[in-house]
Design a protein around this motif. Structure first.
Motif, PDB file in Angstrom:
ATOM      1  N   THR A  13     -10.401  13.669 -11.848  1.00 48.74           N
ATOM      2  CA  THR A  13      -9.144  13.546 -12.068  1.00 48.74           C
ATOM      3  C   THR A  13      -8.157  13.253 -11.134  1.00 48.74           C
ATOM      4  N   MET A  14      -9.392  12.192 -10.638  1.00 53.53           N
ATOM      5  CA  MET A  14      -9.402  11.496  -9.288  1.00 53.53           C
ATOM      6  C   MET A  14      -8.458   9.856  -9.667  1.00 53.53           C
ATOM      7  N   ARG A  15      -7.548  10.268 -10.382  1.00 50.79           N
ATOM      8  CA  ARG A  15      -6.935   8.505 -10.491  1.00 50.79           C
ATOM      9  C   ARG A  15      -6.185   7.778  -8.961  1.00 50.79           C
ATOM     10  N   ALA A  16      -6.091   7.023  -9.915  1.00 46.82           N
ATOM     11  CA  ALA A  16      -4.965   5.522  -8.756  1.00 46.82           C
ATOM     12  C   ALA A  16      -3.731   6.175  -9.127  1.00 46.82           C
ATOM     13  N   MET A  17      -3.342   7.314  -8.396  1.00 43.55           N
ATOM     14  CA  MET A  17      -1.613   7.483  -8.113  1.00 43.55           C
ATOM     15  C   MET A  17      -0.823   6.821  -7.635  1.00 43.55           C
ATOM     16  N   ARG A  18      -0.169   6.243  -8.563  1.00 41.70           N
ATOM     17  CA  ARG A  18       0.679   4.955  -7.936  1.00 41.70           C
ATOM     18  C   ARG A  18       1.933   5.148  -8.262  1.00 41.70           C
ATOM     19  N   GLY A  19       2.635   6.423  -9.285  1.00 46.49           N
ATOM     20  CA  GLY A  19       3.724   6.927  -9.030  1.00 46.49           C
ATOM     21  C   GLY A  19       3.690   8.137  -8.367  1.00 46.49           C
ATOM     22  N   HIS A  66       4.647  -7.513   1.859  1.00 46.48           N
ATOM     23  CA  HIS A  66       3.899  -9.052   2.002  1.00 46.48           C
ATOM     24  C   HIS A  66       2.976  -8.767   0.489  1.00 46.48           C
ATOM     25  N   TYR A  67       2.251  -6.935   0.852  1.00 45.02           N
ATOM     26  CA  TYR A  67       1.859  -6.843  -0.730  1.00 45.02           C
ATOM     27  C   TYR A  67       2.524  -7.123  -1.653  1.00 45.02           C
ATOM     28  N   ALA A  68       3.759  -7.580  -2.186  1.00 44.05           N
ATOM     29  CA  ALA A  68       4.163  -7.118  -3.193  1.00 44.05           C
ATOM     30  C   ALA A  68       3.810  -8.985  -3.689  1.00 44.05           C
ATOM     31  N   VAL A  94       0.255  -1.860 -13.819  1.00 40.24           N
ATOM     32  CA  VAL A  94       0.777  -0.220 -13.575  1.00 40.24           C
ATOM     33  C   VAL A  94       1.012  -1.032 -12.004  1.00 40.24           C
ATOM     34  N   ALA A  95       0.047  -1.631 -11.837  1.00 40.56           N
ATOM     35  CA  ALA A  95      -0.911  -1.688 -10.531  1.00 40.56           C
ATOM     36  C   ALA A  95       0.169  -3.109 -10.361  1.00 40.56           C
ATOM     37  N   MET A  96       0.838  -4.354 -10.827  1.00 42.07           N
ATOM     38  CA  MET A  96       1.868  -4.783 -10.076  1.00 42.07           C
ATOM     39  C   MET A  96       3.158  -4.333 -10.020  1.00 42.07           C
ATOM     40  N   VAL A 137     -17.010   3.628   7.356  1.00 38.91           N
ATOM     41  CA  VAL A 137     -15.805   3.432   7.028  1.00 38.91           C
ATOM     42  C   VAL A 137     -15.208   4.156   5.150  1.00 38.91           C
ATOM     43  N   TYR A 138     -15.956   3.064   3.971  1.00 38.54           N
ATOM     44  CA  TYR A 138     -15.623   4.339   3.058  1.00 38.54           C
ATOM     45  C   TYR A 138     -15.736   5.461   2.483  1.00 38.54           C
ATOM     46  N   PRO A 139     -16.907   6.037   2.959  1.00 36.90           N
ATOM     47  CA  PRO A 139     -17.178   6.985   2.788  1.00 36.90           C
ATOM     48  C   PRO A 139     -15.929   7.961   3.585  1.00 36.90           C
ATOM     49  N   SER A 156      -3.625   6.171  -3.855  1.00 36.92           N
ATOM     50  CA  SER A 156      -4.230   5.173  -3.953  1.00 36.92           C
ATOM     51  C   SER A 156      -4.956   4.168  -3.342  1.00 36.92           C
ATOM     52  N   LEU A 157      -5.782   4.003  -3.116  1.00 34.74           N
ATOM     53  CA  LEU A 157      -6.618   3.187  -1.874  1.00 34.74           C
ATOM     54  C   LEU A 157      -6.453   1.211  -2.784  1.00 34.74           C
ATOM     55  N   THR A 158      -5.679   0.660  -1.927  1.00 26.68           N
ATOM     56  CA  THR A 158      -5.541  -0.747  -1.694  1.00 26.68           C
ATOM     57  C   THR A 158      -6.505  -1.508  -1.014  1.00 26.68           C
ATOM     58  N   THR A 159      -6.416  -2.397  -1.249  1.00 26.87           N
ATOM     59  CA  THR A 159      -7.566  -3.420  -0.023  1.00 26.87           C
ATOM     60  C   THR A 159      -6.037  -4.508  -0.341  1.00 26.87           C
ATOM     61  N   MET A 160      -5.342  -4.655  -0.908  1.00 24.98           N
ATOM     62  CA  MET A 160      -4.351  -6.544  -0.827  1.00 24.98           C
ATOM     63  C   MET A 160      -4.008  -6.695   0.478  1.00 24.98           C
ATOM     64  N   HIS A 161      -4.089  -6.142   1.126  1.00 25.69           N
ATOM     65  CA  HIS A 161      -3.859  -6.810   2.463  1.00 25.69           C
ATOM     66  C   HIS A 161      -4.251  -7.532   3.323  1.00 25.69           C
ATOM     67  N   PRO A 195      -7.596  12.445 -16.863  1.00 22.17           N
ATOM     68  CA  PRO A 195      -8.951  12.197 -16.264  1.00 22.17           C
ATOM     69  C   PRO A 195      -9.303  10.576 -15.704  1.00 22.17           C
ATOM     70  N   VAL A 196     -10.291  10.558 -15.154  1.00 25.36           N
ATOM     71  CA  VAL A 196     -10.316   8.897 -15.513  1.00 25.36           C
ATOM     72  C   VAL A 196     -11.245   8.863 -16.105  1.00 25.36           C
ATOM     73  N   GLY A 197     -11.560   7.316 -16.184  1.00 25.85           N
ATOM     74  CA  GLY A 197     -12.193   6.201 -17.602  1.00 25.85           C
ATOM     75  C   GLY A 197     -13.191   5.773 -17.723  1.00 25.85           C
ATOM     76  N   ARG A 198     -14.429   6.428 -17.617  1.00 24.06           N
ATOM     77  CA  ARG A 198     -15.727   5.903 -16.637  1.00 24.06           C
ATOM     78  C   ARG A 198     -16.706   5.646 -17.534  1.00 24.06           C
ATOM     79  N   ARG A 199     -17.724   4.341 -17.463  1.00 26.07           N
ATOM     80  CA  ARG A 199     -18.791   4.292 -18.148  1.00 26.07           C
ATOM     81  C   ARG A 199     -19.994   5.888 -17.849  1.00 26.07           C
TER      82      ARG A 199
HETATM   83  C1  LIG Z   1     -12.309  -1.633  -3.272  1.00 23.43           C
HETATM   84  C2  LIG Z   1     -11.410  -1.485  -4.593  1.00 23.43           C
HETATM   85  C3  LIG Z   1     -10.229  -1.546  -3.872  1.00 23.43           C
HETATM   86  C4  LIG Z   1      -8.760  -1.647  -4.701  1.00 23.43           C
HETATM   87  N1  LIG Z   1      -7.696  -2.321  -4.355  1.00 23.43           N
HETATM   88  C5  LIG Z   1      -6.625  -1.421  -4.672  1.00 23.43           C
HETATM   89  C6  LIG Z   1      -5.445  -2.431  -4.479  1.00 23.43           C
HETATM   90  O1  LIG Z   1      -4.736  -3.249  -3.894  1.00 23.43           O
HETATM   91  N2  LIG Z   1      -4.282  -2.455  -5.749  1.00 23.43           N
HETATM   92  C7  LIG Z   1      -4.436  -1.124  -6.416  1.00 23.43           C
HETATM   93  O2  LIG Z   1      -2.872  -0.768  -7.199  1.00 23.43           O
HETATM   94  N3  LIG Z   1      -5.645  -0.431  -6.868  1.00 23.43           N
HETATM   95  C8  LIG Z   1      -7.399  -0.977  -5.959  1.00 23.43           C
HETATM   96  N4  LIG Z   1      -7.767  -0.801  -5.959  1.00 23.43           N
HETATM   97  C9  LIG Z   1      -8.160   1.180  -7.175  1.00 23.43           C
HETATM   98  C10 LIG Z   1      -8.679   0.386  -8.881  1.00 23.43           C
HETATM   99  O3  LIG Z   1      -7.704  -0.600  -9.084  1.00 23.43           O
HETATM  100  C11 LIG Z   1      -8.490   2.014  -9.020  1.00 23.43           C
HETATM  101  O4  LIG Z   1      -9.654   2.482  -9.084  1.00 23.43           O
HETATM  102  C12 LIG Z   1      -9.548   1.168 -10.463  1.00 23.43           C
HETATM  103  O5  LIG Z   1      -8.474   0.559 -11.840  1.00 23.43           O
HETATM  104  C13 LIG Z   1      -9.530   2.865 -11.511  1.00 23.43           C
HETATM  105  O6  LIG Z   1      -8.081   2.940 -11.928  1.00 23.43           O
HETATM  106  P1  LIG Z   1      -8.577   4.550 -11.651  1.00 23.43           P
HETATM  107  O7  LIG Z   1      -9.171   5.013 -10.606  1.00 23.43           O
HETATM  108  O8  LIG Z   1      -6.893   5.712 -11.807  1.00 23.43           O
HETATM  109  O9  LIG Z   1      -9.185   4.496 -12.534  1.00 23.43           O
HETATM  110  C14 LIG Z   1      -8.270  -0.422  -5.588  1.00 23.43           C
HETATM  111  C15 LIG Z   1     -10.545   0.331  -5.612  1.00 23.43           C
HETATM  112  C16 LIG Z   1     -11.517   0.098  -5.207  1.00 23.43           C
HETATM  113  C17 LIG Z   1     -12.732   0.967  -4.769  1.00 23.43           C
END
Ligand SMILES: Cc1cc2nc3c(=O)[nH]c(=O)nc-3n(C[C@H](O)[C@H](O)[C@H](O)COP(=O)(O)O)c2cc1C
Length: 212
Positions: A13-19, A66-68, A94-96, A137-139, A156-161, A195-199
């Protein structure tokens, strides 16, 4: 949101929680999250990471603007059609939107990694600054995300920086020997997350040899 859940429940259930709500996260909770990060495996146990906990409004705004902009440049050409309701299209939208409000997150965890050349690059070919030591670092980042979820904190993990890393390093006074691996906005979640949606793993797994 449930807390102290079974680890499989947490991971699934560990989604990218952006809200995220603007409410401040207590310092001891953040400390516990970062401690979980340090428990992760890392090469030679050198622990080549540092964390910057950013609560400062101006610094969050610096990151947010900068991120936006980076998100707009990255996705403007392939924004999904307004009628596209696929999971991928929804995710991009949602990410935008997140880019425009990420500065409101109560805290950004900036995870820095020591710059270190991969063994595969011979010494005589190492030019300029080495990249951060991603594999070590990723672990740690994953542990941070899991610890957030277990404590009912959205992350949520972001790398757009990466697009503006030098400017962000300057803003946060990060020395040249470190790079930024990820920026993790955290806060109490607003909204519902399924929950997460994955293959299915069985679709991705072979035994003894790669089989099409
Ligand atoms: C290496 C990596 C970089 C990511 N970078 C971003 C990011 O810059 N911005 C963002 O909103 N989400 C980012 N994400 C999150 C993914 O978009 C997200 O995990 C994926 O869409 C699946 O969504 P869920 O985890 O909610 O199921 C990143 C995830 C990973 C693993």
């Amino acid at each position: 949101m449930k807390v102290n859940q079974d680890v499989f429940d947490v991971m699934s259930t560990m989604r990218a929680m952006r809200g995220l709500k603007p409410d401040k996260i207590p310092e001891e909770v953040i400390r516990k999250i970062l401690e979980a990060g340090t428990w992760a495996p890392n090469g030679q146990n050198l622990q080549p990471y540092r964390f910057i906990v950013v609560n400062d409004t101006e610094k969050k705004k610096f990151f947010g603007s900068h991120y936006a902009e980076a998100m707009r440049i990255r996705f403007s050409k392939n924004m999904p059609d307004a009628t596209d309701n696929s999971a991928n299209a929804r995710n991009i939208r949602v990410a935008m939107k997140f880019g425009d409000k990420v500065h409101d997150a109560p805290t950004l965890i900036v995870v820095c990694g020591l710059r270190d050349w991969p063994f595969s690059i011979p010494e005589d070919q190492r030019v300029g600054l080495a990249p951060p030591s991603y594999a070590s670092v990723y672990p740690c980042i994953q542990n941070i995300l899991i610890a957030c979820r277990a404590q009912g904190i959205g992350a949520s993990l972001t790398t757009m920086h990466q697009v503006f890393e030098q400017d962000l390093c300057k803003c946060l006074s990060i020395p040249q020997s470190y790079g930024i691996v990820a920026v993790i906005p955290i806060g109490y979640p607003s909204g519902k997350f399924g929950p997460v949606g994955r293959r299915d793993a069985s679709e991705l797994t072979y035994y003894d040899t790669w089989t099409e």
